[in-house]
Write an enzyme that holds these catalytic residues in place. Structure first.
Site, PDB file in Angstrom:
ATOM      1  CD  GLN A  32      -2.924  -1.199   2.282  1.00 56.34           C
ATOM      2  OE1 GLN A  32      -2.671  -1.937   3.212  1.00 56.34           O
ATOM      3  NE2 GLN A  32      -3.996  -0.429   2.274  1.00 56.34           N
ATOM      4  CG  HIS A  51      -0.834  -6.143   5.112  1.00 53.30           C
ATOM      5  ND1 HIS A  51      -0.865  -5.449   6.308  1.00 53.30           N
ATOM      6  CD2 HIS A  51      -1.969  -5.784   4.464  1.00 53.30           C
ATOM      7  CE1 HIS A  51      -1.954  -4.707   6.367  1.00 53.30           C
ATOM      8  NE2 HIS A  51      -2.642  -4.888   5.244  1.00 53.30           N
ATOM      9  CG  ASN A  71      -3.093  -7.491   7.865  1.00 52.22           C
ATOM     10  OD1 ASN A  71      -3.138  -6.893   8.926  1.00 52.22           O
ATOM     11  ND2 ASN A  71      -3.960  -7.253   6.887  1.00 52.22           N
ATOM     12  CD  GLU A  72      -7.570  -6.734   8.107  1.00 54.37           C
ATOM     13  OE1 GLU A  72      -7.868  -6.768   6.891  1.00 54.37           O
ATOM     14  OE2 GLU A  72      -7.818  -5.760   8.832  1.00 54.37           O
TER      15      GLU A  72
HETATM   16  O1  IFM Z   1      -6.103  -0.775   4.237  1.00 54.08           O
HETATM   17  C1  IFM Z   1      -6.620  -1.840   4.969  1.00 54.08           C
HETATM   18  C2  IFM Z   1      -5.520  -2.757   5.445  1.00 54.08           C
HETATM   19  O2  IFM Z   1      -4.732  -3.225   4.407  1.00 54.08           O
HETATM   20  C3  IFM Z   1      -6.113  -3.956   6.164  1.00 54.08           C
HETATM   21  N1  IFM Z   1      -7.058  -3.551   7.179  1.00 54.08           N
HETATM   22  C4  IFM Z   1      -8.053  -2.566   6.818  1.00 54.08           C
HETATM   23  C5  IFM Z   1      -7.382  -1.366   6.181  1.00 54.08           C
HETATM   24  C6  IFM Z   1      -8.416  -0.276   5.856  1.00 54.08           C
HETATM   25  O3  IFM Z   1      -9.406  -0.756   5.016  1.00 54.08           O
END
Ligand code: IFM
Length: 421
Positions: free
Chosen positions: A30, A122, A165-166
């Site tokens: 990002q 991520h 991540n997530e």
């Molecule tokens: O930008 C995302 C991130 O990559 C993962 N969690 C949520 C953020 C906001 O939407």
């Protein structure tokens, strides 16, 4: 660890403990720019309405400037990621130069007094991994484990490592990818942008429903990968290791508790249960949603909705932290993401202040919370969209000049004093 001091029956003002981690979070794809060997890069621009990451914020070259901004404002931590597609651009080929790059990032953070919280994966994977079948390939957990083993060579003195991540969002993205593949010409639907809105976003089209449930088969694969990575990190480093789980702060409508349990298990709880053996669990929370008889309800249209079409719900963080503590049986919590996509920075400050007060209350009630890392340090690439601005710092995408917003100073002051005004 308690946010509130009690002395002779007198309640002292809310304050966070001195060793609390205060920071901001980012993710490599990002902000770094030109992540050309990743699966996401390969798909950018394929769908109408999908923007490219391009140079992003050029943080690959400007990371020290980014960290300096955090340190100068008063923070003591920075969460950033290591990009698998850079470390292993071809299967079995590991780049020592890229390992050295991320080691320099760790050194820079430490020199600036920022505790590094390092994410190993991520959302993005190397393109070859995706072509191999992604997380559903039989050897996916082992392939991830081989990458993690190499990365551990630079993590010797890192204290906080998040493996994936997530994972629940990753598994949901796989469900979405199947939907998108069956409608190739459809508008791009970012996994992190909700469907319905009449809020700040004028460009986001109205869409009919909520995001799909994560694919549990991928979820089980990610849990296997996490367990391998956790073992490797524990064997080769002294870091605390965990993963970070997206939390929708779901709340049942009256009479809908069973629906909530069912939905929450597949969306969150199977991933939180996997955190019971971890050293910490990352809580990532932004908004809250009702669960009714038919499942998760879309965010109601409202003028206060955010740029990603979610409801303005600063109370979500406390709901998420309490739920996480209950399901994990008390694994220490690190808030690894919380924030809001808005254009008006005053709304970011108001939202974060309310979220932190709710967080302090969870600590008063005995939840072991170790830190708060805001999403995000920079306005960045929101998975196919540049419009949603989550940053404490704005970035000019032509010149890469960073412009701190008032919220950076405001949250830095909270970090320095441990108090929310
Ligand atoms: O930008 C995302 C991130 O990559 C993962 N969690 C949520 C953020 C906001 O939407």
């Amino acid at each position: 660890m308690c946010a509130l001091a009690h002395r002779q029956g007198v309640t002292m003002p809310v304050a966070f403990p001195p060793q609390f981690l205060w920071g901001a979070s980012t993710a490599p794809h990002q902000i770094e720019g030109n992540n050309v060997n990743s699966d996401f890069w390969a798909n950018e621009g394929r769908h109408p309405g999908m923007e490219r990451s391009g140079d992003a914020c050029d943080s690959y070259h400007r990371y020290s400037e980014d960290m300096q901004l955090l340190a100068d404002a008063g923070f003591n931590s920075y969460r950033f990621g290591i990009e698998w597609a850079r470390i292993e651009p071809a299967r079995g080929h590991f780049s020592n130069a890229e390992l050295a790059h991320y080691r320099r990032m760790i050194d820079t953070a430490k020199e600036l007094g920022l505790e590094p919280v390092v994410t190993l994966q991520h959302f993005t994977t190397p393109r070859w991994f995706a072509e191999n079948g992604g997380w559903l390939a039989d050897d996916a957990p082992q392939l991830f484990g081989a990458y993690v083993e190499r990365v551990c060579s630079i993590l010797g003195d890192v204290n906080w490592v998040a493996t994936i991540n997530e994972p629940n969002m990753l598994a949901m993205m796989a469900s979405m990818a199947q939907l998108m593949a069956s409608a190739e010409a459809s508008d791009w639907q970012s996994p992190t942008v909700e469907h319905s809105s009449n809020g700040e976003s004028e460009s986001a089209p109205s869409r009919p429903s909520v995001l799909p449930d994560p694919d549990p088969a991928i979820g089980r694969r990610l849990i296997a990968a996490h367990e391998i990575a956790r073992g490797t990190v524990r064997r080769l480093t002294s870091a605390k290791v965990g993963w970070t789980v997206a939390n929708g702060a779901l709340v049942a409508r009256p009479g809908c508790d069973e629906v909530l349990d069912r939905v929450q298990y597949v969306r969150e709880d199977m991933y939180l249960e996997a955190s019971r053996a971890d050293d910490f669990v990352g809580v990532q929370s932004y908004s809250s949603q009702w669960v009714g008889p038919d499942g998760v309800e879309p965010h109601p249209p409202h003028p206060d909705n955010t740029l990603v079409n979610t409801a303005y719900r600063p109370d979500a963080l406390a709901i998420a932290v309490r739920h996480t503590a209950a399901v994990t049986d008390g694994t220490p919590v690190l808030v690894t993401e919380n924030g809001i996509a808005v254009t008006d920075d005053r709304r970011r400050i108001a939202y974060t202040g309310e979220a932190l007060k709710g967080l302090a209350e969870t600590m008063q009630d005995g939840v072991d919370v170790r830190g708060y890392l805001h999403w995000s340090l920079l306005d960045n690439f929101e998975w196919g969209h540049w419009e949603p601005t989550f940053g404490l710092v704005a970035v000019d995408r032509e010149t890469f000049v960073r412009s701190p917003k008032p919220s950076l100073q405001w949250l830095g002051e909270v970090a320095r004093t441990g108090k929310v005004a």
